[in-house]
Design an enzyme around this catalytic site. Structure first.
Site, PDB file in Angstrom:
ATOM      1  N   GLY A   1      -1.638  -1.556  14.375  1.00 33.01           N
ATOM      2  CA  GLY A   1      -0.371  -1.481  13.658  1.00 33.01           C
ATOM      3  C   GLY A   1      -0.363  -0.622  12.405  1.00 33.01           C
TER       4      GLY A   1
ATOM      5  N   ASN B   1      15.471  -0.491   4.877  1.00 34.18           N
ATOM      6  CA  ASN B   1      14.159  -0.428   4.210  1.00 34.18           C
ATOM      7  C   ASN B   1      13.957   0.853   3.406  1.00 34.18           C
ATOM      8  OD1 ASN B   1      13.567   1.531   6.114  1.00 34.18           O
ATOM      9  ND2 ASN B   1      11.504   0.757   6.508  1.00 34.18           N
TER      10      ASN B   1
ATOM     11  N   THR C   1      11.122  -3.990   0.866  1.00 35.91           N
ATOM     12  CA  THR C   1      10.338  -4.841   1.757  1.00 35.91           C
ATOM     13  C   THR C   1      10.769  -6.294   1.596  1.00 35.91           C
ATOM     14  OG1 THR C   1       8.108  -5.307   2.568  1.00 35.91           O
ATOM     15  CG2 THR C   1       8.320  -5.035   0.181  1.00 35.91           C
TER      16      THR C   1
ATOM     17  N   LYS D   1      15.426  -6.872   2.608  1.00 34.77           N
ATOM     18  CA  LYS D   1      16.002  -5.858   3.501  1.00 34.77           C
ATOM     19  C   LYS D   1      17.451  -6.160   3.904  1.00 34.77           C
ATOM     20  CE  LYS D   1      11.548  -4.497   5.472  1.00 34.77           C
ATOM     21  NZ  LYS D   1      10.778  -4.159   6.676  1.00 34.77           N
TER      22      LYS D   1
ATOM     23  N   ARG E   1       8.881 -18.820  19.885  1.00 36.42           N
ATOM     24  CA  ARG E   1       8.751 -20.277  19.758  1.00 36.42           C
ATOM     25  C   ARG E   1      10.125 -20.920  19.617  1.00 36.42           C
ATOM     26  NH1 ARG E   1       5.541 -22.037  14.468  1.00 36.42           N
ATOM     27  NH2 ARG E   1       7.246 -20.797  13.619  1.00 36.42           N
TER      28      ARG E   1
ATOM     29  N   ARG F   1       0.828  -1.213   0.000  1.00 39.59           N
ATOM     30  CA  ARG F   1       0.000   0.000   0.000  1.00 39.59           C
ATOM     31  C   ARG F   1       0.861   1.263   0.000  1.00 39.59           C
ATOM     32  NH1 ARG F   1      -3.407  -3.687   3.005  1.00 39.59           N
ATOM     33  NH2 ARG F   1      -5.375  -3.854   1.876  1.00 39.59           N
TER      34      ARG F   1
ATOM     35  N   GLY G   1      11.675 -12.190  14.837  1.00 40.35           N
ATOM     36  CA  GLY G   1      12.050 -12.082  13.425  1.00 40.35           C
ATOM     37  C   GLY G   1      12.559 -10.687  13.105  1.00 40.35           C
ATOM     38  N   GLY G   2      12.493 -10.322  11.827  1.00 32.08           N
ATOM     39  CA  GLY G   2      12.999  -9.026  11.387  1.00 32.08           C
ATOM     40  C   GLY G   2      12.227  -7.878  12.008  1.00 32.08           C
TER      41      GLY G   2
ATOM     42  N   ASP H   1      11.742   1.421  10.205  1.00 33.77           N
ATOM     43  CA  ASP H   1      10.711   0.626  10.884  1.00 33.77           C
ATOM     44  C   ASP H   1      10.658   0.940  12.383  1.00 33.77           C
ATOM     45  OD1 ASP H   1       9.848  -0.715   8.590  1.00 33.77           O
ATOM     46  OD2 ASP H   1      11.316  -2.323   8.824  1.00 33.77           O
TER      47      ASP H   1
END
Ligand code: ATR
Length: 292
Positions: free
Chosen positions: A249, A96, A71, A75, A162, A25, A139-140, A111
Site C-alpha cells: 500500500g 483530501n 486527512t 475529509k 463486518r 509522512r 469505510g472511507g 485517493d
C-alpha cells in the site's frame, strides 16, 4: 489553530491537516519533490482539532497556506466546506486535496487515483481483463477503492464488511455493480475473483492480523492492501506464500500526493524508487531489489 491566525510563511507553503497529524509522512514526500525539482516552497503538518475544522476552512483563503491535504477525520467536513468539489470528490463525498482559485476553495479527492496509479506502476496491465473484485471493508478508504475499480471496469465488486449496513451503503452510492457481502461469503466469492483489496484496518501495526485462506483463489489473483505499516501485511504474506501477485500500500500514499503538488507548485512530480526508499527508511524498513 485556524488558518487565518497563522503568520504568512516566506515561501509558498502547503500543509496537511488532520487530528492527529504528527505521524503524517506527507511532508517528507513534498519536501523531497520541492528539493528534487529545485522549487521554492514548503509543506508542513498542521494539527486541526475536529471542532476547529469548519473555522479552518472558512478562514483558508485569507490564511498562510496555498493549499492543503486533508486527512482523518476532516475529509467529509472538507467536502462540505469547499466552494467547488470536482467529480470524484462529489462521488466520494470526501475531499483530501484543496487549492485556491480566485480566492475560492477547490477540492478534489486523489485517493482513488493514488490507488490505481500504484497498481498501474507495480502491476502493469492489472485491469487488462477486469473481472469480479473483492473489497474488504466499507469505510472511507473503501469508497475511493470502489470508485476506482468501477472506473477501471471491474464487475461485480463484492464489498465484504463486518457491518452489513455499511456495505449496503456502498451499493446505494455506486450502484448495482456493488454487491454487499459478509465475511462468511468469502469462500464462495474467492474462486472467481481477479482482484482482492484490503481496505480495513486489520493487519495494520497494533491491529489484529487479517488472515484469509487463499487456497481456492485463481493463480492469477492480484492481492493488494492499502495498509502499508507493516509494508508486508499478514494478508500479503499469505498471498506471496501462495505464489500470487501482490502490491503493497505504500505506493498509494505516494501517488495520491502527486496531483496536489502539481496544483500548488506547478510541476508534476514523479514517484520514484528513491522516494519510496526515503519513506521506507523513515519507517525503518530496508527493501531489497525493488523498483518503484
Ligand atoms: P477508513 O476511513 O480508514 O476506511 P473506517 O471508516 O473506520 O476507516 O473503516 C474501517 C473498516 O475496517 C470498516 O470496514 C470496518 O468494519 P465495520 O464497518 O464493520 O466497522 C473494518 N474493521 C475494522 N476493524 C475490524 C475488525 N476487527 N473486524 C472486521 N472489520 C474491521
Amino acid at each position: 489553530m485556524t488558518n487565518s491566525a497563522a503568520p504568512k510563511p516566506a515561501v509558498p507553503t502547503a500543509c496537511v491537516i488532520g487530528w492527529p497529524v504528527k505521524h503524517s509522512r506527507s511532508p517528507i514526500i513534498h519536501r523531497y519533490w520541492l528539493a528534487e525539482l529545485g522549487l521554492a516552497g514548503d509543506y508542513v503538518r498542521h494539527p486541526v482539532e475536529p471542532e476547529q475544522a469548519s473555522a479552518f476552512f472558512a478562514g483558508f483563503a485569507s490564511g498562510p497556506f496555498i493549499g492543503c491535504n486533508v486527512t482523518v477525520p476532516h475529509k467529509e467536513v472538507a467536502f462540505g466546506s469547499v466552494d467547488h468539489a470536482d467529480a470524484v470528490a462529489t462521488a466520494l463525498g470526501a475531499v483530501n486535496t484543496i487549492w485556491l482559485e480566485d480566492g475560492k476553495l477547490f477540492g478534489s479527492n486523489t485517493d482513488a487515483e493514488g490507488f490505481v496509479a500504484n497498481l498501474d506502476q507495480r502491476a502493469p496491465g492489472f485491469d487488462a481483463n477486469p473481472g469480479p473484485a473483492i473489497v474488504l471493508g466499507a469505510g472511507g478508504a473503501a469508497r475511493a477503492v470502489i470508485w476506482a475499480l468501477k472506473a477501471r471496469g471491474f464487475a461485480p465488486i463484492h464489498v465484504v464488511n463486518r457491518t452489513r449496513d455499511r456495505a449496503e451503503a456502498m451499493a446505494d452510492r455506486f450502484g448495482s455493480v456493488v454487491r454487499p457481502a459478509g465475511w462468511e461469503d468469502l469462500p464462495r466469492l474467492l474462486p472467481e475473483a481477479t482482484l482482492l483489496v484490503n481496505t480495513t484496518s486489520l493487519g495494520m501495526e497494533g491491529q489484529p492480523p487479517l488472515v484469509i485462506d487463499l487456497g481456492a483463489a485463481k493463480d492469477t489473483l492480484l492481492v493488494t492492501d492499502i495498509v502499508y505499516v507493516p509494508l508486508e501485511t499478514p494478508l500479503l504474506r499469505v498471498a506471496r506464500d501462495r505464489g500470487l501477485r501482490t502490491v503493497d500500500g505504500l505506493g498509494m500514499l505516494l501517488h495520491q500526493a502527486v496531483p496536489g503538488f502539481e496544483r500548488w507548485f506547478g510541476k508534476r512530480p514523479a514517484v520514484t524508487s528513491e522516494l519510496r526508499r526515503l519513506i521506507l527508511a523513515d519507517m525503518g524498513v530496508v527493501e531489497e531489489g525493488n523498483a518503484a
